[in-house]
Scaffold this motif. Structure first.
Motif, short mmCIF file in Angstrom:
data_model
loop_
_atom_site.label_atom_id
_atom_site.label_comp_id
_atom_site.label_asym_id
_atom_site.label_seq_id
_atom_site.Cartn_x
_atom_site.Cartn_y
_atom_site.Cartn_z
N LEU A 15 0.82 -1.21 0.00
CA LEU A 15 0.00 0.00 0.00
C LEU A 15 0.86 1.26 0.00
N THR A 16 0.32 2.30 -0.59
CA THR A 16 1.00 3.61 -0.51
C THR A 16 0.80 4.15 0.90
N PRO A 17 1.59 5.15 1.31
CA PRO A 17 1.38 5.71 2.66
C PRO A 17 -0.05 6.20 2.87
N HIS A 18 -0.65 6.80 1.86
CA HIS A 18 -2.02 7.29 2.01
C HIS A 18 -3.01 6.12 2.15
N GLN A 19 -2.83 5.10 1.33
CA GLN A 19 -3.71 3.94 1.43
C GLN A 19 -3.56 3.28 2.80
N ARG A 20 -2.32 3.21 3.28
CA ARG A 20 -2.07 2.58 4.58
C ARG A 20 -2.75 3.39 5.70
N ARG A 21 -2.66 4.70 5.58
CA ARG A 21 -3.25 5.56 6.60
C ARG A 21 -4.77 5.37 6.65
N VAL A 22 -5.38 5.32 5.47
CA VAL A 22 -6.83 5.14 5.38
C VAL A 22 -7.23 3.75 5.88
N PHE A 23 -6.47 2.75 5.48
CA PHE A 23 -6.76 1.37 5.90
C PHE A 23 -6.70 1.26 7.42
N VAL A 24 -5.63 1.77 7.99
CA VAL A 24 -5.46 1.67 9.45
C VAL A 24 -6.61 2.37 10.18
#
Lengths: 233, 86
Positions: free
Chosen positions: A172-181
């Protein structure tokens, strides 16, 4: 005014479909037409219609807050304020956008959509203001339970969770990871995350949609999930 | 998340990561939510809303708003028009 009880092909359809009619609700029913005329008028008639509609929106706002009561802790005067704000903002939006009502639904259904959205958005902002959005990587331990995995198969669940965690870190990109978390691990309401990131719901959903596809592809490639099962869904 | 009833860890994770290419997204679903709700409330054929249905299966917040709007119109089937104020 042209007859409204026809569809886009000029075929007659019931203006007010009954629940058992099986007919699509095409056409502008008399109540909707009356609402449109009154809200588009001026003077006393317009004021009376706005007052009447506000009362209905307020009632729906309270009902919606009550329906969602298990997911917020707002009570008393604060609840009253939120309902009034939602109804007021919805009325403002409706009167501004009434030209966009195309008669594809009953007027009240179209109008109630605004107040349901307002309640949802205001609850999300309230969560963001009062609870904050903990954008860290907590919650992995609760994930099997949150996803409804069978607790009898704990070791399998842990193995899959570990694989998912690695995939989150690696694909995941950092943004995707942030949203996922935030959404998946910390169970932050989507509207609260929208407020935190100053974006819109569709953008967040698209981020999660893409993240899901990437995670699934990684887990399938590693043999953790069965790729052939996808077509059987 | 689409619920297949399969509670195996792989089944649950697979359902969670499932995406439907018909999914119209939040904006697409919310654009026509009022129309879809009237179809559902009227018991009409909703086949033309496959993309909306796919989205509501996958998106909890939009599904919640569908539930709220359907409840609103179901509890208030034919509200009085603007001229019928007491």
């Amino acid at each position: 005014m042209a007859p409204a009880d026809t569809d886009e092909h000029g075929e007659p359809v019931p203006a007010r479909p009954r629940a058992d009619s099986g007919q699509p609700p095409h056409g502008l029913d008399p109540d909707s037409r009356e609402w449109l005329d009154a809200l588009s008028s001026t003077g006393e008639r317009h004021v009376r219609a706005c007052t009447r509609l506000h009362g209905q929106l307020l009632r729906i706002a309270f009902k919606e807050l009550h329906r969602r009561r298990g997911r917020h802790r707002i009570t008393g005067p604060e609840l009253d304020d939120l309902a009034h704000q939602a109804a007021g903002d919805a009325l403002l939006a409706i009167t501004r956008k009434i030209g966009g009502f195309r008669g594809e639904s009953r007027f009240t259904t179209w109008a109630y959509k605004f107040v349901v959205f307002e309640v949802s958005t205001k609850l999300g902002r309230h969560f963001w203001r009062t609870e904050g959005v903990p954008l860290d990587a907590g919650g992995w331990e609760q994930l099997p339970d949150r996803l409804g995995m069978d607790p009898q198969r704990e070791s399998e669940a842990r193995e899959l969770t570990d694989a998912l965690r690695r995939a989150v870190d690696e694909v995941l990109t950092p943004h995707q990871r942030r949203v996922f978390v935030a959404l998946v691990l910390d169970a932050v309401p989507l509207e609260a995350l929208v407020a935190e990131l100053d974006t819109n719901r569709n953008a967040i959903y698209k981020t999660m949609f893409d993240a899901r596809r990437k995670l699934r592809a990684r887990l399938e490639a590693q043999g953790h999930l069965d790729a052939s099962a996808r077509g059987r869904r | 998340m689409t619920d297949t009833g399969d509670r195996s860890p792989a089944g649950r994770l697979s359902a969670f990561l499932a995406t439907d290419p018909r999914d119209v997204g939040c904006a697409g679903a919310m654009e026509v939510l009022h129309v879809y709700v009237d179809y559902v409330a009227a018991g009409a054929d909703t086949a033309r809303f496959a993309g909306v249905v796919a989205h509501l299966r996958a998106c909890g917040p939009c599904s919640d708003e569908f539930d709220g709007l359907l409840a609103a119109v179901s509890q208030d089937p034919w509200p009085d028009g603007p001229g019928s104020a007491p």
